[in-house]
Write an enzyme that holds these catalytic residues in place. Structure first.
Site: not given
Length: 451
Positions: A11, A71, A144-145, A179, A206, A254
């Site tokens: 995501q 997903e 996870g992804t 999260t 974030n 570089e």
């Protein structure tokens, strides 16, 4: 041509990717359907932007990228969004089953079913290039992804494209904002493979970007779109010299050569300046010296770590817009005299500068003001070790009780992989400590040790 293929995983990777391609299209005047009215060489041509876009015979410009997720919901947003006609449907690969915030699902069970398809698509993109320069990989390591499939794909890319450079833009978990409960596990397991399989990794987090949005743009409650558009500016500044003809061009390789003193020490801090809202910009003229100083401010860093707690090993300044080398040299000279900005004693010069005359572009209706000049800094500082020690601490608290470990073992992982990854990170922290140590004192002590 020196093409670059972008790979957006999970995501976070996809949403940052959306912001980047939106910005690239605006910068090059490419419409959402891929047509580019200003392009005179239809169906090919050797324009600078062809490093990121390939051209079809019909004059359509297609991004050289793939979007992968386990997903479909996030990729469906791309499939139905403004730029749905820009991408080839085969570039958007989604599975049916989520990685459920579990590294093992992304890396072993679910990930390995989709990874060959991904590599197949990447192979097609690579065959379409005349001189592939490398990959830009976008992912987050908390989920996870991004962590599982991301590291699996990097491992496989190392096998298939061993000599090509891989730059990672990696969103790390923030100190306060979380999260997922298992973020520390996923991040440690994923960093273990980032260490080996990326050449340069730019760390973002974030919380740091939230704070920049809140403080500099006066956005009370920043959304991911706000964050991603700011991150896209950084990535656009880095890749500007690949996409436009500039005065001091900087190649992907570089970055590696100038920023990475030792192979393992390749985790970079980034900052961008000026981050300023339209109301304020109207009243300020920002000189090269001012934006350079502001890029070194601890508050401008896009990862939560204080560069004053460490030393700089190397630093890359990418200017764009109305900037001349004389101003840059003066600004850098001023920075060098500052006591707060310390370099390691074995790397006295430490600055690499690039200039690109294309002024920064902003998304219409976005938060950033249109400015004449901007700078993006990528620096290699020993302070980044703070990020790892924070993660390791959280990892240890959970792992001491073996909390949540059964979810990983149940997906075919071995418990040994946890300790192996954790030891690797402990070694990394130690590496950073040693690099930052004064070399003059060190010479006397370690004569007894063998290397």
């Amino acid at each position: 041509m020196r093409e670059v293929i972008s790979i957006h995983i999970g995501q976070a990777g996809i949403q940052v990717g959306n912001a980047c391609w939106e910005l690239y299209c605006l910068e090059h005047g490419i419409q959402p359907d891929g047509q580019m009215p200003s392009d005179k060489t239809i169906g090919g041509g050797d324009d600078a932007f062809n490093t990121f876009f390939s051209e079809t015979g019909a004059g359509k410009h297609v991004p050289r990228c793939v979007f992968l997720d386990l997903e479909p919901t996030v990729i469906d947003e791309v499939r139905t969004g403004t730029y749905r006609q820009l991408f080839h449907p085969e570039q958007l690969i989604s599975g049916k089953e989520d990685a459920a915030n579990n590294f093992a699902r992304g890396h072993y069970t679910i990930g390995k079913e989709i990874v060959d398809l991904c590599l197949d698509r990447i192979r097609k993109l690579a065959d379409n290039c005349t001189g592939l320069q490398g990959f830009l990989v976008f992912n987050a390591v908390g989920g996870g992804t991004g962590s599982g499939l991301g590291s699996l794909l990097l491992e496989r890319l190392s096998v298939d494209y061993g000599k090509k450079s891989k730059l990672g833009f990696t969103v790390y978990p923030s100190p306060q904002v979380s999260t997922a409960v298992v973020e520390p596990y996923n991040s440690v397991l994923s960093t273990h493979s980032l260490l080996e399989h990326t050449d340069v990794s730019v760390m973002l987090d974030n919380e740091a970007v939230y704070d920049i949005c809140r403080r500099s743009l006066d956005i009370e409650r920043p959304t991911y779109t706000n964050l991603n558009r700011l991150i896209a500016q950084v990535i656009s500044s880095l890749t500007a010299s690949l996409r436009f003809d500039g005065a001091l061009n900087v190649d992907v390789t570089e970055f590696q050569t100038n920023l990475v003193p030792y192979p393992r020490i390749h985790f970079m801090l980034s900052s961008y300046s000026p981050v300023i809202s339209a109301e304020k910009a109207y009243h300020e003229q920002l000189s090269v010296a001012e934006i350079t100083n502001s890029a070194f401010e601890p508050a401008s860093m896009m990862a939560k770590c204080d560069p004053r707690h460490g030393k700089y090993m190397a630093c890359c300044l990418m200017y764009r817009g109305d900037v001349v080398p004389k101003d840059v040299n003066a600004a850098v000279a001023t920075i060098k005299t500052k006591r707060t900005i310390q370099f390691v004693d074995w790397c006295p010069t430490g600055f690499k500068c690039g200039i690109n005359y294309q002024p920064p572009t902003v998304v219409p209706g976005g938060d950033l003001a249109k400015v004449q000049r901007a700078v993006c800094m990528i620096s290699n500082s020993t302070a980044i070790a703070e990020v790892f020690s924070r993660l390791d601490h959280k990892f240890d608290l959970m792992y001491a009780k073996r909390a949540f470990v059964h979810w990983y073992v149940g997906e075919g992982m071995e418990e040994g992989e946890f300790s192996e990854a954790r030891e690797d990170l402990a070694a990394l922290e130690k590496d950073y400590e040693e690099v930052g140590a004064e070399s003059a004192e060190a010479d006397g002590e370690d004569e007894g040790e063998e290397y």
